[in-house]
Design a protein around this motif. Sequence first.
Motif, PDB file in Angstrom:
ATOM      1  N   UNK A  43       0.840  -1.194   0.000  1.00 58.35           N
ATOM      2  CA  UNK A  43       0.000   0.000   0.000  1.00 58.35           C
ATOM      3  C   UNK A  43       0.877   1.246   0.000  1.00 58.35           C
ATOM      4  N   UNK A  44       0.464   2.268  -0.734  1.00 56.63           N
ATOM      5  CA  UNK A  44       1.131   3.565  -0.683  1.00 56.63           C
ATOM      6  C   UNK A  44       0.199   4.581  -0.032  1.00 56.63           C
ATOM      7  N   UNK A  45       0.804   5.598   0.565  1.00 53.24           N
ATOM      8  CA  UNK A  45       0.055   6.723   1.117  1.00 53.24           C
ATOM      9  C   UNK A  45       0.455   7.976   0.354  1.00 53.24           C
ATOM     10  N   UNK A  46      -0.484   8.879   0.164  1.00 50.08           N
ATOM     11  CA  UNK A  46      -0.207  10.081  -0.610  1.00 50.08           C
ATOM     12  C   UNK A  46      -1.027  11.254  -0.109  1.00 50.08           C
ATOM     13  N   UNK A  47      -0.487  12.444  -0.322  1.00 49.28           N
ATOM     14  CA  UNK A  47      -1.213  13.684  -0.067  1.00 49.28           C
ATOM     15  C   UNK A  47      -1.737  14.205  -1.398  1.00 49.28           C
ATOM     16  N   UNK A  57      -6.618  19.956   1.966  1.00 51.19           N
ATOM     17  CA  UNK A  57      -5.842  18.847   1.446  1.00 51.19           C
ATOM     18  C   UNK A  57      -6.466  17.527   1.861  1.00 51.19           C
ATOM     19  N   UNK A  58      -6.031  16.435   1.252  1.00 55.02           N
ATOM     20  CA  UNK A  58      -6.584  15.122   1.551  1.00 55.02           C
ATOM     21  C   UNK A  58      -5.474  14.079   1.622  1.00 55.02           C
ATOM     22  N   UNK A  59      -5.670  13.088   2.482  1.00 51.47           N
ATOM     23  CA  UNK A  59      -4.745  11.957   2.607  1.00 51.47           C
ATOM     24  C   UNK A  59      -5.429  10.718   2.054  1.00 51.47           C
ATOM     25  N   UNK A  60      -4.730  10.012   1.160  1.00 51.57           N
ATOM     26  CA  UNK A  60      -5.275   8.822   0.512  1.00 51.57           C
ATOM     27  C   UNK A  60      -4.322   7.644   0.690  1.00 51.57           C
ATOM     28  N   UNK A  61      -4.873   6.446   0.597  1.00 48.96           N
ATOM     29  CA  UNK A  61      -4.067   5.233   0.442  1.00 48.96           C
ATOM     30  C   UNK A  61      -4.496   4.541  -0.843  1.00 48.96           C
ATOM     31  N   UNK A  62      -3.577   3.740  -1.405  1.00 49.22           N
ATOM     32  CA  UNK A  62      -3.911   2.955  -2.601  1.00 49.22           C
ATOM     33  C   UNK A  62      -3.051   1.702  -2.639  1.00 49.22           C
ATOM     34  N   UNK A  63      -3.682   0.573  -2.880  1.00 48.04           N
ATOM     35  CA  UNK A  63      -2.959  -0.688  -2.945  1.00 48.04           C
ATOM     36  C   UNK A  63      -2.205  -0.807  -4.256  1.00 48.04           C
ATOM     37  N   UNK A  69      -8.249   4.189  -5.085  1.00 50.63           N
ATOM     38  CA  UNK A  69      -7.706   4.836  -3.893  1.00 50.63           C
ATOM     39  C   UNK A  69      -8.780   5.042  -2.832  1.00 50.63           C
ATOM     40  N   UNK A  70      -8.357   5.120  -1.574  1.00 55.07           N
ATOM     41  CA  UNK A  70      -9.272   5.305  -0.451  1.00 55.07           C
ATOM     42  C   UNK A  70      -8.885   6.581   0.285  1.00 55.07           C
ATOM     43  N   UNK A  71      -9.842   7.468   0.468  1.00 50.74           N
ATOM     44  CA  UNK A  71      -9.568   8.705   1.201  1.00 50.74           C
ATOM     45  C   UNK A  71      -9.581   8.418   2.697  1.00 50.74           C
ATOM     46  N   UNK A  72      -8.499   8.807   3.380  1.00 51.93           N
ATOM     47  CA  UNK A  72      -8.355   8.547   4.808  1.00 51.93           C
ATOM     48  C   UNK A  72      -8.864   9.723   5.629  1.00 51.93           C
ATOM     49  N   UNK A  73      -8.609  10.947   5.151  1.00 54.31           N
ATOM     50  CA  UNK A  73      -9.060  12.120   5.887  1.00 54.31           C
ATOM     51  C   UNK A  73      -8.466  13.395   5.342  1.00 54.31           C
ATOM     52  N   UNK A  74      -8.746  14.506   6.028  1.00 55.93           N
ATOM     53  CA  UNK A  74      -8.188  15.802   5.652  1.00 55.93           C
ATOM     54  C   UNK A  74      -6.710  15.865   6.006  1.00 55.93           C
ATOM     55  N   UNK A  75      -5.998  16.759   5.313  1.00 55.43           N
ATOM     56  CA  UNK A  75      -4.646  17.079   5.737  1.00 55.43           C
ATOM     57  C   UNK A  75      -3.561  16.707   4.764  1.00 55.43           C
ATOM     58  N   UNK A  76      -2.357  16.599   5.320  1.00 59.52           N
ATOM     59  CA  UNK A  76      -1.143  16.321   4.551  1.00 59.52           C
ATOM     60  C   UNK A  76      -0.410  15.177   5.245  1.00 59.52           C
TER      61      UNK A  76
END
Length: 221
Positions: A43-47, A57-63, A69-76
């Motif tokens: 899995x990778x994490x990205x802003x 801004x938004x924080x996402x993960x993607x396999x 991709x899946x949005x995890x929450x607000x921010x960086x």
Amino acid sequence: RVLLRTDSTELGILAKGPGDKTERDLSILESGILAGISDDGSVVAASVTGEAGGPKGSVYTRKLDGSSPVRVGDGHAFVFSPNGKWISGYTVVESNNRQFRLLPTGAGEERSMNVPGLTLAVPLGWAGEERYIILGLEKGKEYPKSWRCFFWDERSNAIRPVCPEGVPDEYIYVSPDRKWLLSQVPGGGQFAIYPIDGGEPKMVSGLDPKKEYTTGWRSDS
């Protein structure tokens, strides 16, 4: 009269995992900035910034299998936890004030970083379960000249310095074996690795901060 100009930029992510013969596109919207990869490489994490990321801004993960991709929450986002269950980062509250916290990648609630004796605590890495490496500012010290790296055990609330006061607030990485911390020396310039358990630092040769920047450690530390 006025002359106007507008630009459009896309930021993408390419990945190549075990068994992959070619790179695959793991881009997230049009402005995903890679923040890290889980220890198991799945899995990778990205802003995501700009218009696509929203005002905070938004924080996402993607396999790496290419699923959505899946949005995890607000921010960086800063870094992934070793077990892939948390992402450290910040969100902007009350205009330009930053709130540093841990975001769960699955079920769970966000966790703020309330470290004793520090007015600011930026989570930069893990040194074990509920044991963190943080960039902090001690109460009464001047921002940003007095940044310092600390080890913090959340369970016992024990805290101790790892690097000297005055290190730059970027390019700080914990080694995969959780024994070393890479950072520039106070005032910038040369890089050094600091032992997390205490001891003398070691200078790192061959890195020119004017031409190169670090992105992390290799898996063998």
